[in-house]
Design a protein around this motif. Structure first.
Motif, PDB file in Angstrom:
ATOM      1  N   TYR A  54       0.855  -1.187   0.000  1.00 38.69           N
ATOM      2  CA  TYR A  54       0.000   0.000   0.000  1.00 38.69           C
ATOM      3  C   TYR A  54       0.893   1.240   0.000  1.00 38.69           C
ATOM      4  CZ  TYR A  54      -3.489  -3.486   1.090  1.00 38.69           C
ATOM      5  OH  TYR A  54      -4.286  -4.592   1.046  1.00 38.69           O
ATOM      6  N   THR A 165      -6.273   6.991   2.787  1.00 40.00           N
ATOM      7  CA  THR A 165      -7.635   6.688   2.349  1.00 40.00           C
ATOM      8  C   THR A 165      -8.179   7.802   1.466  1.00 40.00           C
ATOM      9  OG1 THR A 165      -8.070   5.375   4.340  1.00 40.00           O
ATOM     10  CG2 THR A 165      -9.979   6.169   3.110  1.00 40.00           C
ATOM     11  N   GLY A 168      -6.371   7.681  -1.834  1.00 37.22           N
ATOM     12  CA  GLY A 168      -6.803   6.515  -2.592  1.00 37.22           C
ATOM     13  C   GLY A 168      -8.210   6.665  -3.137  1.00 37.22           C
ATOM     14  N   THR A 169      -9.017   7.440  -2.444  1.00 36.94           N
ATOM     15  CA  THR A 169     -10.398   7.623  -2.880  1.00 36.94           C
ATOM     16  C   THR A 169     -10.485   8.436  -4.157  1.00 36.94           C
ATOM     17  OG1 THR A 169     -11.189   7.451  -0.594  1.00 36.94           O
ATOM     18  CG2 THR A 169     -12.671   8.480  -2.176  1.00 36.94           C
ATOM     19  N   LEU A 172     -10.535   6.040  -6.890  1.00 39.16           N
ATOM     20  CA  LEU A 172     -11.830   5.377  -6.992  1.00 39.16           C
ATOM     21  C   LEU A 172     -12.854   6.286  -7.652  1.00 39.16           C
ATOM     22  CD1 LEU A 172     -13.890   3.154  -6.441  1.00 39.16           C
ATOM     23  CD2 LEU A 172     -14.168   4.064  -4.123  1.00 39.16           C
ATOM     24  N   PHE A 382      -8.122  -0.265   2.569  1.00 38.05           N
ATOM     25  CA  PHE A 382      -7.275  -0.167   1.386  1.00 38.05           C
ATOM     26  C   PHE A 382      -7.630  -1.238   0.364  1.00 38.05           C
ATOM     27  CE2 PHE A 382      -3.834   1.647   4.387  1.00 38.05           C
ATOM     28  CZ  PHE A 382      -4.456   2.884   4.367  1.00 38.05           C
ATOM     29  N   ALA A 383      -7.954  -2.439   0.841  1.00 38.10           N
ATOM     30  CA  ALA A 383      -8.353  -3.504  -0.079  1.00 38.10           C
ATOM     31  C   ALA A 383      -9.645  -3.128  -0.796  1.00 38.10           C
ATOM     32  CB  ALA A 383      -8.514  -4.825   0.669  1.00 38.10           C
ATOM     33  N   LEU A 385     -10.889  -0.103  -1.348  1.00 41.40           N
ATOM     34  CA  LEU A 385     -10.641   0.997  -2.278  1.00 41.40           C
ATOM     35  C   LEU A 385      -9.929   0.513  -3.542  1.00 41.40           C
ATOM     36  CD1 LEU A 385      -9.471   3.937   0.028  1.00 41.40           C
ATOM     37  CD2 LEU A 385     -11.410   3.977  -1.548  1.00 41.40           C
ATOM     38  N   THR A 386      -8.871  -0.259  -3.336  1.00 39.87           N
ATOM     39  CA  THR A 386      -8.070  -0.722  -4.474  1.00 39.87           C
ATOM     40  C   THR A 386      -8.876  -1.609  -5.399  1.00 39.87           C
ATOM     41  OG1 THR A 386      -6.073  -0.648  -3.089  1.00 39.87           O
ATOM     42  CG2 THR A 386      -5.954  -1.928  -5.121  1.00 39.87           C
ATOM     43  N   HIS A 387      -9.618  -2.543  -4.823  1.00 37.43           N
ATOM     44  CA  HIS A 387     -10.340  -3.510  -5.650  1.00 37.43           C
ATOM     45  C   HIS A 387     -11.575  -2.896  -6.301  1.00 37.43           C
ATOM     46  CE1 HIS A 387      -8.356  -6.880  -3.071  1.00 37.43           C
ATOM     47  NE2 HIS A 387      -7.508  -6.230  -3.840  1.00 37.43           N
ATOM     48  N   THR A 389     -11.784   0.221  -7.231  1.00 37.12           N
ATOM     49  CA  THR A 389     -11.241   1.041  -8.312  1.00 37.12           C
ATOM     50  C   THR A 389     -10.970   0.191  -9.548  1.00 37.12           C
ATOM     51  OG1 THR A 389     -10.231   2.574  -6.715  1.00 37.12           O
ATOM     52  CG2 THR A 389      -9.355   2.579  -8.963  1.00 37.12           C
ATOM     53  N   ALA A 390     -10.305  -0.935  -9.337  1.00 34.36           N
ATOM     54  CA  ALA A 390     -10.010  -1.834 -10.455  1.00 34.36           C
ATOM     55  C   ALA A 390     -11.291  -2.405 -11.060  1.00 34.36           C
ATOM     56  CB  ALA A 390      -9.097  -2.964  -9.987  1.00 34.36           C
TER      57      ALA A 390
END
Length: 484
Positions: A54, A165, A168-169, A172, A382-383, A385-387, A389-390
């Protein structure tokens, strides 16, 4: 008393010796981390995923440390030589250097202390390097005394989580906007494609496929707005609270100074919490934000459920739309193609919903002046947000953009649907509409053919009624009044 280090997975032949109150350990000579990080790696072999997975968190930790050293310098608590070296080390990490040195597991006991110490040690040793000193020369720059001055894990770690966060948002929100635009393009493309709407999986009344996709675009747009609203609460930080919120071991102006520097470094409108004791133990902002991510996941999953259903077939299902074929769907059935993109988005949604429960339980489990479970909150956030987004990007690029409609089939369904009588009801009367519906069900004939046969309406009138723009906006067409 020295400890046995033979079993350490991080030990190399070339090493340096570091010591803490529990004893001394051999540290790989090239490592920027130190003895506290080594102990954490050995103590927490949980996920096999280090915090380096991260980068946003690592960068946020460096930004917090950067703001702290600037505040301490402004307050006359640290000299210019140390300040410059620590600042340069923080900048290195903010720019993505030394990421591989952040080796502790994302899930750990100790309320995030291992993550904080990993950052302190890496920054201290990088600062020493900038001064031409050997790693481990902590009499010159110390991980705790200098890098961690005026701080505690209990204010550093949650502040870094919030910054990571927030940052990272943004990714997203960009991915969601990309998905919304793809859905909106399909809404325009399918604006004139009539179809049967359904309630409870039963035929209802006609609509357009464009309306269906427009609804999906609106759903995503609404969730973008909700995320922005929830994001506001993450801008309140407790930096300066130290151990429990009383600000012990800090200068009276430290919290304000550190927050001001952190605002500048991050570009975020951060504010110091009004009550630092409350802010240090309360994880409500994480619960609220996670709940909003769950809302996004639920609605994305619903959209994907619809896509799988509408594209089911191609011969024995709904077969209203065609998803772009992405890969072979079976190792035994030749020619089979599965809706793999909606399926993977469904699974991301299930994960996010589960992460929300984890965050809820972790927030609830806090006791007295601290919540010890923020590491699992961070990992889960974080998981998600990341997933997500993908998932949004994948759904837009590999599915939505390539969807086609079976227009003629959809039109024939509308003409054969019993639901058409609902549209005709104001024109032919309730009793006649009921009679037509009953006969259509009994004979299998279409409503339109029966209406024409009984002379209730003409071909021209039916064509006008069934025009896509009238089906999509029935209020725009004022029916002729029935004779009294």
């Amino acid at each position: 008393m020295a400890e046995n280090t033979a079993s350490s997975p991080l030990l190399t032949e070339c090493s340096r010796k570091e010591q803490d109150f529990m004893g001394s350990r051999e540290i790989p000579a090239g490592a920027y981390w130190g003895i506290q990080t080594l102990r954490a790696v050995e103590n927490f072999p949980i996920t096999g995923t280090a915090i380096s997975a991260y980068p946003g968190l690592v960068s946020a930790l460096a930004q917090v440390k950067h703001a702290a050293v600037l505040a301490n310098f402004d307050l006359g608590l640290i000299d210019a030589v140390k300040k410059d070296a620590i600042e340069q080390a923080c900048q290195d990490i903010e720019q993505g250097q030394l990421l591989d040195q952040f080796v502790v597991d994302v899930i750990q006991g100790g309320a995030g202390t291992s993550t904080n110490m990993n950052a302190n040690e890496v920054i201290a040793n990088r600062a020493l390097e900038h001064l031409g000193q050997a790693k481990g020369e902590y009499s010159v720059i110390h991980p705790n005394g200098d890098v961690n001055m005026g701080q505690s894990t209990n204010d550093v770690y949650p502040t870094a989580i919030k910054i990571a966060t927030i940052q990272g948002t943004y990714a997203l929100l960009s991915a969601m906007a990309h998905l919304r635009e793809a859905l909106a393009r399909k809404a325009v493309e399918f604006d004139d494609v009539v179809k049967v709407g359904r309630t409870q999986l039963q035929d209802a009344v006609p609509m357009t496929l464009g309306q269906e996709f427009s609804t999906y675009a609106v759903m995503v747009d609404e969730d973008e707005r909700r995320i922005r609203e929830a994001l506001v609460h993450l801008h309140e930080i407790n930096l300066g609270a130290t151990a429990i919120g009383t600000g012990i071991n800090t200068h009276p102006r430290y919290a304000a100074e550190a927050c001001s520097h952190l605002q500048r470094l991050t570009g975020l409108p951060l504010v110091t919490a009004g009550n630092l004791v409350e802010a240090t133990q309360d994880c409500g902002a994480f619960v609220l934000f996670s709940g909003t991510l769950k809302r996004v996941a639920v609605k994305l999953s619903k959209i994907c459920n619809d896509l799988r259903l509408l594209s089911s077939g191609p011969r024995a299902g709904f077969a209203e739309i065609n998803l772009p074929p992405r890969q072979a769907g079976s190792s035994i059935m030749p020619g089979k193609v599965n809706p793999v993109i909606p399926e993977v988005v469904n699974q991301v949604a299930f994960e996010v919903i589960g992460n929300d429960l984890t965050i809820t339980m972790a927030a609830e489990a806090g006791q007295l002046q601290l919540n010890a479970f923020e590491p699992i909150i961070a990992r889960s956030l974080f998981a998600s947000l990341t997933h997500l987004t993908a998932a949004c990007t994948t759904l837009a690029d590999h599915c939505i953009d390539g969807i086609t409609a079976n227009k003629e089939y959809l039109r024939s369904q509308v003409e054969a649907s019993i639901g058409v009588v609902t549209i005709l009801n104001p024109l032919i009367g309730y009793d006649a509409a009921t009679s037509i519906a009953r006969e259509a069900l009994a004979t299998g004939r279409s409503v339109t053919s029966l209406v024409l046969e009984q002379g209730l309406l003409t071909d021209v009138e039916l064509d006008e009624i069934l025009r896509p723009e009238h089906l999509a906006n029935p209020q725009a067409r004022t029916p002729d009044p029935l004779p009294l």
